[in-house]
Write a protein that holds these residues in place. Structure first.
Motif, PDB file in Angstrom:
ATOM      1  N   ASN A 176      -9.219   3.141   3.316  1.00 50.77           N
ATOM      2  CA  ASN A 176      -7.977   3.168   2.532  1.00 50.77           C
ATOM      3  C   ASN A 176      -7.129   1.904   2.702  1.00 50.77           C
ATOM      4  O   ASN A 176      -5.893   1.958   2.694  1.00 50.77           O
ATOM      5  CB  ASN A 176      -7.144   4.405   2.872  1.00 50.77           C
ATOM      6  N   ALA A 177      -7.799   0.766   2.843  1.00 50.00           N
ATOM      7  CA  ALA A 177      -7.065  -0.494   2.939  1.00 50.00           C
ATOM      8  C   ALA A 177      -6.382  -0.812   1.617  1.00 50.00           C
ATOM      9  O   ALA A 177      -6.812  -0.375   0.537  1.00 50.00           O
ATOM     10  CB  ALA A 177      -8.011  -1.627   3.314  1.00 50.00           C
ATOM     11  N   SER A 178      -5.303  -1.567   1.704  1.00 51.08           N
ATOM     12  CA  SER A 178      -4.606  -2.047   0.508  1.00 51.08           C
ATOM     13  C   SER A 178      -4.221  -3.503   0.738  1.00 51.08           C
ATOM     14  O   SER A 178      -4.290  -4.008   1.853  1.00 51.08           O
ATOM     15  CB  SER A 178      -3.351  -1.205   0.230  1.00 51.08           C
ATOM     16  N   GLY A 179      -3.818  -4.181  -0.322  1.00 54.90           N
ATOM     17  CA  GLY A 179      -3.409  -5.564  -0.151  1.00 54.90           C
ATOM     18  C   GLY A 179      -3.706  -6.404  -1.367  1.00 54.90           C
ATOM     19  O   GLY A 179      -4.184  -5.899  -2.401  1.00 54.90           O
ATOM     20  N   THR A 180      -3.421  -7.702  -1.248  1.00 56.25           N
ATOM     21  CA  THR A 180      -3.601  -8.615  -2.366  1.00 56.25           C
ATOM     22  C   THR A 180      -4.288  -9.899  -1.927  1.00 56.25           C
ATOM     23  O   THR A 180      -4.192 -10.320  -0.773  1.00 56.25           O
ATOM     24  CB  THR A 180      -2.248  -8.985  -3.003  1.00 56.25           C
TER      25      THR A 180
END
Length: 205
Positions: free
Chosen positions: A66-70
């Motif tokens: 469930n990683a998030s980021g840009t």
């Protein structure tokens, strides 16, 4: 579901996949040819694994999800690219449910007090056509320290399933967990941690 329905479902799946373009026909394998722009972490196909040496006998593995980021990607000037990733620590998983619960507790990650780990890049340097070193700051267990990711470009192109432009990278890093205040069972469970990342990123419109 009866036999006829099962056969129909299987046939439909085969037909659907047969209409997809071959991956090799649409996949870019040179990092310099990837579309520049803003990308978001595609959590469903991003895997973050770690391993430690357990009592000198085996390498023991775990994973986060469930990683998030840009990713702000500039293919023509990679050094100006930027990466920021957030990992929910409570997503940790191992093959032992008892250990998984223990890792979330105060002796280890203390996920209630420190719910997220983050990595923010500070510099990127290309090493050849598809490899790079990504220097940045890792915040874990409330402590921020510099680490280096050794990254390799895997490929990019239109995902034939959801029709979104996607790019992927593999990366590895090694650091000492005691630097982040996680010292439980050192040295019996190794201080050195190996991080392995398979990251998928979808281009944003």
């Amino acid at each position: 579901m009866n036999r006829a329905s099962l056969l129909f479902s299987a046939a439909s799946a085969i037909i659907a996949f047969s209409t997809l373009s071959p991956v090799s026909a649409q996949t870019i394998t040179k990092a310099s040819q990837v579309q520049s722009g803003t990308y978001a972490v595609e959590a469903g196909h991003t895997q973050i694994g770690f391993s430690v040496l357990h009592f000198g006998f085996t390498n023991y593995y775990g994973a986060f999800s469930n990683a998030s980021g840009t990713l702000e990607l500039n293919a023509q000037s990679p050094a100006s690219s930027r990466l920021s990733v957030t990992i929910p620590v409570a997503s940790v998983q191992t093959t032992s449910s008892q250990l998984t619960d223990e890792l979330k507790g105060p002796q280890w990650f203390d996920a209630t007090k420190f719910p997220n780990a983050t990595f923010v890049s500070t510099s990127i340097k290309m090493l050849g056509q598809n490899d790079a070193t990504i220097h940045g700051n890792l915040t874990l267990h409330g402590v921020t320290k510099p680490i280096t990711l050794n990254a390799h470009f895997v490929g990019a192109g239109i995902n034939p399933m959801d029709k979104k432009y996607t790019t992927g990278f593999d990366a590895t890093s090694t650091f000492n967990r005691s630097d982040f205040g996680i010292k439980t069972y050192v040295p019996y469970v190794s201080d050195s941690v190996t991080l392995r990342i398979s990251g998928a990123f979808e281009k944003q419109n």
